[in-house]
Write a protein that holds these residues in place. Structure first.
Motif, short mmCIF file in Angstrom:
data_model
loop_
_atom_site.label_atom_id
_atom_site.label_comp_id
_atom_site.label_asym_id
_atom_site.label_seq_id
_atom_site.Cartn_x
_atom_site.Cartn_y
_atom_site.Cartn_z
N SER A 3 11.13 8.83 -5.41
CA SER A 3 12.46 8.57 -5.97
C SER A 3 12.34 7.86 -7.31
O SER A 3 13.09 8.14 -8.26
CB SER A 3 13.28 7.74 -5.00
OG SER A 3 13.74 8.53 -3.93
N ARG A 4 11.41 6.92 -7.41
CA ARG A 4 11.21 6.20 -8.67
C ARG A 4 10.80 7.16 -9.77
O ARG A 4 11.35 7.13 -10.88
CB ARG A 4 10.15 5.11 -8.49
CG ARG A 4 9.82 4.34 -9.76
CD ARG A 4 8.69 3.34 -9.53
NE ARG A 4 8.41 2.60 -10.74
CZ ARG A 4 7.62 3.01 -11.71
NH1 ARG A 4 7.03 4.21 -11.62
NH2 ARG A 4 7.40 2.26 -12.79
N THR A 129 9.71 -1.85 -1.29
CA THR A 129 9.77 -0.41 -1.56
C THR A 129 8.45 0.15 -2.07
O THR A 129 8.22 1.36 -1.99
CB THR A 129 10.88 -0.10 -2.57
OG1 THR A 129 10.64 -0.83 -3.78
CG2 THR A 129 12.24 -0.49 -2.02
N ARG A 130 7.59 -0.70 -2.63
CA ARG A 130 6.24 -0.32 -3.05
C ARG A 130 6.22 0.94 -3.93
O ARG A 130 5.44 1.86 -3.71
CB ARG A 130 5.34 -0.12 -1.83
CG ARG A 130 5.20 -1.36 -0.96
CD ARG A 130 4.09 -1.22 0.06
NE ARG A 130 4.22 -0.04 0.90
CZ ARG A 130 4.98 0.04 1.99
NH1 ARG A 130 5.69 -1.01 2.38
NH2 ARG A 130 5.03 1.15 2.70
N GLY A 131 7.11 0.99 -4.90
CA GLY A 131 7.11 2.09 -5.85
C GLY A 131 7.72 3.38 -5.37
O GLY A 131 7.71 4.38 -6.09
N ARG A 132 8.27 3.38 -4.17
CA ARG A 132 8.84 4.62 -3.64
C ARG A 132 10.22 4.91 -4.21
O ARG A 132 10.64 6.07 -4.25
CB ARG A 132 8.92 4.55 -2.11
CG ARG A 132 7.56 4.56 -1.41
CD ARG A 132 7.72 4.28 0.06
NE ARG A 132 8.09 2.89 0.31
CZ ARG A 132 8.48 2.43 1.50
NH1 ARG A 132 8.59 3.25 2.54
NH2 ARG A 132 8.78 1.14 1.65
N VAL A 133 10.94 3.88 -4.62
CA VAL A 133 12.31 4.02 -5.11
C VAL A 133 12.46 3.12 -6.32
O VAL A 133 11.80 2.08 -6.42
CB VAL A 133 13.32 3.65 -3.99
CG1 VAL A 133 13.15 2.22 -3.54
CG2 VAL A 133 14.76 3.91 -4.44
N ALA A 134 13.30 3.52 -7.27
CA ALA A 134 13.52 2.71 -8.47
C ALA A 134 14.31 1.45 -8.12
O ALA A 134 15.26 1.50 -7.34
CB ALA A 134 14.28 3.53 -9.52
#
Length: 347
Positions: A3-4, A129-134
């Motif tokens: 997502s990010r 979120t560890r970079g999965r989502v902005a």
């Protein structure tokens, strides 16, 4: 793509694997988590955990650390009233006369007001979120922040009076005020990037053409927004992040001016025609919006939300577009409507 990655690709003018979707959930996240807004807006962990739960529920492409607009203003000395389950309200501005402006100092985002609450929420969201989502930061625009420091009516009246004597002492004092609020937003946004934000913004709602004229926007608000984005773009670039300008209302007469601020993303209200904005600004600048928060996302049916989402996608095109809400999603918006909005980008 994560997502990010998807959202940042669109922000930088690209065409991701699918259109990213990022309703501005804010206090709706508190309701999802069953947390009172009065506690949510004063606790970084509560804010982050509520937004994380909202993301787990809806699966949108951005989470946002957001509740109210006074967190920076309090750093200048503004007093607010807090309430159990609604956002704070202004109690006492800090600028009562133009002479008070000379006593203002740009606050430290790590120690002053409730800015540390938001920075803590951003850090925790980035960790969860560890970079999965902005991760989107808030950011009260310079013009709006000046209104909080002086009181909206007093600020707008002083601007009107200053126009009677261009270059006079009143105009100079108001420009100093706006320079201070611009520097405060720059310091806060920079701290947000350091905390892990992927998207920083100037949310300058008082600069709406529903409130001021295009000439006033160009004279007073635009130069400060331009300074903010000119300063933040290289800092954001170093961290792989992006910048956003949001102004409520029908900003159609100044769309080109908004684009010329240098913001990566223009988040547009429902009063702006997305098709016209795309035609005038071209495919290279990212547009975000613009489902109507009240009549569509709150009071509308799922079928109406689905139609509005499809219409927005057709109007803006698939390149450099993020499906979003025209402004903050109402606290009581039905979950079914948010599910439909998110699902509209996945076909």
């Amino acid at each position: 793509m994560t997502s990010r990655d998807r959202l940042l690709a669109a922000a930088h003018g690209g065409t991701p694997d699918r259109i990213p979707v990022a309703p501005y959930l804010g206090n709706h996240g508190a309701r999802v988590a069953g947390v009172a807004i009065g506690a949510y807006c004063r606790s970084g962990p509560l804010m982050a955990d509520a937004q994380y739960r909202a993301w787990q529920l809806y699966g949108q492409d951005a989470v946002v650390a957001q509740s109210d607009n006074y967190y920076i203003a309090e750093g200048f000395g503004v007093e607010v009233d807090h309430h159990e389950d609604s956002t704070p309200t202004l109690k006492n501005p800090v600028v009562h006369t133009l002479q008070d402006i000379d006593r203002l100092r740009v606050p430290n985002p790590t120690t002053d007001g409730r800015m540390p609450v938001y920075l803590e929420a951003i850090r925790r969201l980035a960790s969860l979120t560890r970079g999965r989502v902005a991760v989107r930061a808030p950011g009260t625009g310079p013009f709006s922040l000046a209104g909080h420091l002086m009181g909206t009516e007093s600020f707008l009246l002083e601007l009107a009076m200053a126009d009677r004597l261009p270059g006079g002492p009143e105009e100079q004092a108001l420009r100093r005020l706006l320079e201070l609020t611009t520097q405060a937003l720059i310091r806060f946004a920079t701290a947000c990037l350091e905390a892990g934000a992927d998207l920083v913004q100037a949310g300058d709602s008082l600069a709406s053409l529903d409130m001021i004229s295009p000439a006033m926007y160009r004279k007073w608000a635009w130069p400060m927004e331009r300074t903010f984005f000119e300063t933040l773009r290289p800092i954001a670039a170093q961290r792989g992040a992006a910048t956003l300008l949001h102004i409520c209302g029908n900003m159609s007469p100044v769309l080109e001016d908004m684009a010329a601020t240098g913001a990566h993303i223009l988040e547009l209200d429902h009063k702006v025609c997305l098709r016209e904005a795309r035609q005038r600004l071209g495919p290279g600048i990212c547009l975000m919006g613009n489902l109507e928060p009240v009549e569509c996302l709150w009071r509308g049916t799922p079928a109406e939300v689905a139609t509005a989402a499809r219409d927005a996608i057709v109007a803006a095109g698939r390149r450099a577009f993020i499906l979003g809400s025209g402004c903050e999603v109402p606290v009581l918006a039905p979950r079914e409507n948010l599910f439909v909005m998110v699902a509209a980008t996945r076909h």
